[in-house]
Design an enzyme around this catalytic site. Structure first.
Site, PDB file in Angstrom:
ATOM      1  CB  ALA A   1       6.706   1.888 -37.963  1.00 37.70           C
ATOM      2  CB  THR A   2       6.972  -2.630 -34.597  1.00 41.69           C
ATOM      3  OG1 THR A   2       7.969  -1.729 -34.106  1.00 41.69           O
ATOM      4  CG2 THR A   2       7.401  -4.062 -34.355  1.00 41.69           C
TER       5      THR A   2
ATOM      6  CG  ASN B   1      16.519   3.728 -37.002  1.00 45.15           C
ATOM      7  OD1 ASN B   1      16.673   3.072 -38.028  1.00 45.15           O
ATOM      8  ND2 ASN B   1      16.771   3.235 -35.817  1.00 45.15           N
TER       9      ASN B   1
ATOM     10  CD  GLN C   1      13.340   7.937 -37.359  1.00 45.03           C
ATOM     11  OE1 GLN C   1      13.286   9.167 -37.349  1.00 45.03           O
ATOM     12  NE2 GLN C   1      13.344   7.232 -36.247  1.00 45.03           N
TER      13      GLN C   1
ATOM     14  CB  SER D   1       5.720   5.232 -36.594  1.00 47.09           C
ATOM     15  OG  SER D   1       5.588   5.309 -35.195  1.00 47.09           O
TER      16      SER D   1
ATOM     17  CG  HIS E   1       6.140   6.853 -31.446  1.00 50.66           C
ATOM     18  ND1 HIS E   1       7.439   6.995 -31.005  1.00 50.66           N
ATOM     19  CD2 HIS E   1       6.045   5.607 -31.944  1.00 50.66           C
ATOM     20  CE1 HIS E   1       8.088   5.855 -31.213  1.00 50.66           C
ATOM     21  NE2 HIS E   1       7.261   4.997 -31.794  1.00 50.66           N
TER      22      HIS E   1
ATOM     23  CB  THR F   1     -11.971  -2.443 -31.470  1.00 51.67           C
ATOM     24  OG1 THR F   1     -12.856  -3.553 -31.360  1.00 51.67           O
ATOM     25  CG2 THR F   1     -12.736  -1.148 -31.292  1.00 51.67           C
TER      26      THR F   1
ATOM     27  CB  CYS G   1      15.269  -1.769 -28.991  1.00 48.79           C
ATOM     28  SG  CYS G   1      14.897  -1.011 -30.550  1.00 48.79           S
TER      29      CYS G   1
HETATM   30  C1  LIG Z   1      10.569   3.963 -34.687  1.00 54.97           C
HETATM   31  C2  LIG Z   1      10.745   3.161 -35.928  1.00 54.97           C
HETATM   32  C3  LIG Z   1      10.037   1.968 -36.143  1.00 54.97           C
HETATM   33  C4  LIG Z   1       9.092   1.414 -35.106  1.00 54.97           C
HETATM   34  O1  LIG Z   1       7.934   2.162 -35.021  1.00 54.97           O
HETATM   35  P1  LIG Z   1       6.905   1.928 -33.811  1.00 54.97           P
HETATM   36  O2  LIG Z   1       5.738   2.764 -34.214  1.00 54.97           O
HETATM   37  O3  LIG Z   1       7.603   2.403 -32.581  1.00 54.97           O
HETATM   38  O4  LIG Z   1       6.587   0.470 -33.777  1.00 54.97           O
HETATM   39  C5  LIG Z   1      10.245   1.275 -37.302  1.00 54.97           C
HETATM   40  N1  LIG Z   1      11.094   1.731 -38.237  1.00 54.97           N
HETATM   41  C6  LIG Z   1      11.808   2.861 -38.074  1.00 54.97           C
HETATM   42  C7  LIG Z   1      12.726   3.306 -39.150  1.00 54.97           C
HETATM   43  C8  LIG Z   1      11.659   3.606 -36.920  1.00 54.97           C
HETATM   44  O5  LIG Z   1      12.375   4.722 -36.748  1.00 54.97           O
END
Ligand SMILES: *Cc1c(COP(=O)(O)O)cnc(C)c1O
Length: 382
Positions: free
Chosen positions: A75-76, A153, A181, A201, A203, A241, A326
């Protein structure tokens, strides 16, 4: 040593065992390891088929067309691609966002601001929600994009994306929504919502880390400029890739999330209720963020007269955090809690508890009793 009870699902989730089982089929010599971009042999075709099947699975969870899904590393990267990609090529662009966004949005907007882009930073109400009128008042002739998260989040509160999107569609302004989220935790239907770009995202939804997606609307057609060049993958929007095993994992995880959405939401509502019930003997506990517009799994609480740092140290049996992963190296209070108007003092007294698929009723009861004990002990020595 017994591991503490995991109550930090908003930071990351474990990979569901059936997702992991699927992923290993796409790595080894006996598996489907080919480059999905290889057009000249079956190794490539099989990988491509797996990638396209996962694209459908991700699209289905948010009711999108598979052709609207662009794979990213998380998501970043999706946030970066959406915001920088939408702004690129505009003279004197203006964007609107809020002070409680994820760092991936905040820092991207700050960077653009340092490079000449005008940014309006909206402040939510104490419930953590931005109102459509605030967004409407912030719009200018040169506004190209509004970026707001669907679920926060740290607080778990839900933005009125439907109301804001309707207004933005009328005004002809692009709408990016970070739904990292929200996906798998509440219904998300991009066909019903007037959103143009949506970050996802793997994970946060029991898929692997290091994979994500950006939804890019096709009708009306949304154009964004690539931020990573080389090879023209993903219809020119994101080269590199494709990591077949990661993508297959995210696809499986999103398909499972779709199948289980209702039962999982009900499970989390139950855990939330029993956790809060277990804390009801304790005075001076306040819920941060909206108690009405929220997902069930994220609970942010402030404890009167107790420092969150000391509480966290006392809660040895629980893995929790004071907010974004973070930010945990610093003892600065959460910018999100400050953003909803909490004083530094109050912000220092808050902890986030986030439950998920593998949390049990025993976990919720144990967590509540631990908190009652530690908070009472800390208050007694004041
Ligand atoms: C965890 C999160 C991200 C970042 O996602 P990654 O896949 O870890 O880069 C971005 N936005 C929100 C709201 C998140 O909770």
């Amino acid at each position: 040593m017994n591991k503490p009870v995991y109550l930090d699902y908003a930071a990351t989730t474990p990979v569901d065992p059936s997702v992991a089982e699927e992923m290993v089929k796409y790595l080894t010599p006996d598996g489907v390891f080919g480059n999905p971009a290889s057009r000249s042999h079956a190794y490539g075709w099989q990988s491509e088929a797996a990638v396209e099947s996962a694209r459908r699975q991700v699209a289905e969870l948010i009711n999108a067309d598979p052709r609207e899904i662009v794979w990213t590393s998380g998501a970043t990267e999706s946030d970066n691609l959406a915001i920088k990609g939408a702004v690129a090529g505009h003279d004197n662009p203006h964007i609107v966002t809020s002070v409680i966004e994820h760092k991936a949005v905040l820092d991207t907007c700050k960077w653009l601001e340092q490079h000449g882009v005008e940014v309006t930073w909206l402040t939510p109400g104490p419930d953590g929600r931005i109102r459509p009128e605030q967004v409407s008042e912030a719009l200018r002739d040169n506004t190209v994009l509004v970026s707001l998260m669907l679920v926060n989040n740290e607080l778990g509160c839900v933005t009125d994306v439907a109301g804001i999107g309707r207004m933005l569609r009328e005004r002809g302004v692009l709408f990016h929504v970070d739904a990292a989220q929200a996906a798998g935790k509440m219904p998300v239907d991009v066909s019903a919502l007037s959103v143009d770009l949506v970050s996802l995202s793997g994970h946060k939804v029991y898929g692997p880390k290091g994979v994500g997606a950006l939804y890019v609307r096709r009708s009306p057609d949304v154009r964004i400029e690539a931020q990573i060049h080389g090879g023209g993958h993903e219809r020119g929007m994101r080269s590199g890739t494709l990591p077949t095993h990661q993508i297959v994992g995210m696809g499986k995880a999103f398909a499972m999330a779709r199948d289980r959405l209702e039962s999982e939401m009900a499970h989390l509502e139950e855990l939330r209720a029993s956790f809060l019930q277990g804390l009801s003997d304790l005075d001076g506990v306040t819920l941060n963020g909206s108690s009405e517009f929220r997902v069930p799994g994220i609970i942010n609480l402030a404890f009167e007269g107790v420092e969150a740092e000391s509480l966290m140290l006392g809660l040895r049996g629980l893995a929790v955090s004071s907010g974004s992963a973070c930010a945990s190296a610093t003892i600065e209070p959460s910018f999100v809690l400050r953003g909803i108007g909490l004083s530094d003092e109050l912000a220092h007294r808050a902890l986030r508890f986030s439950f998920g698929r593998f949390s049990t009723a025993e976990d919720a009861a144990f967590a509540a009793s631990q908190i009652v004990d530690v908070v009472s002990r800390l208050r007694a020595v004041r």
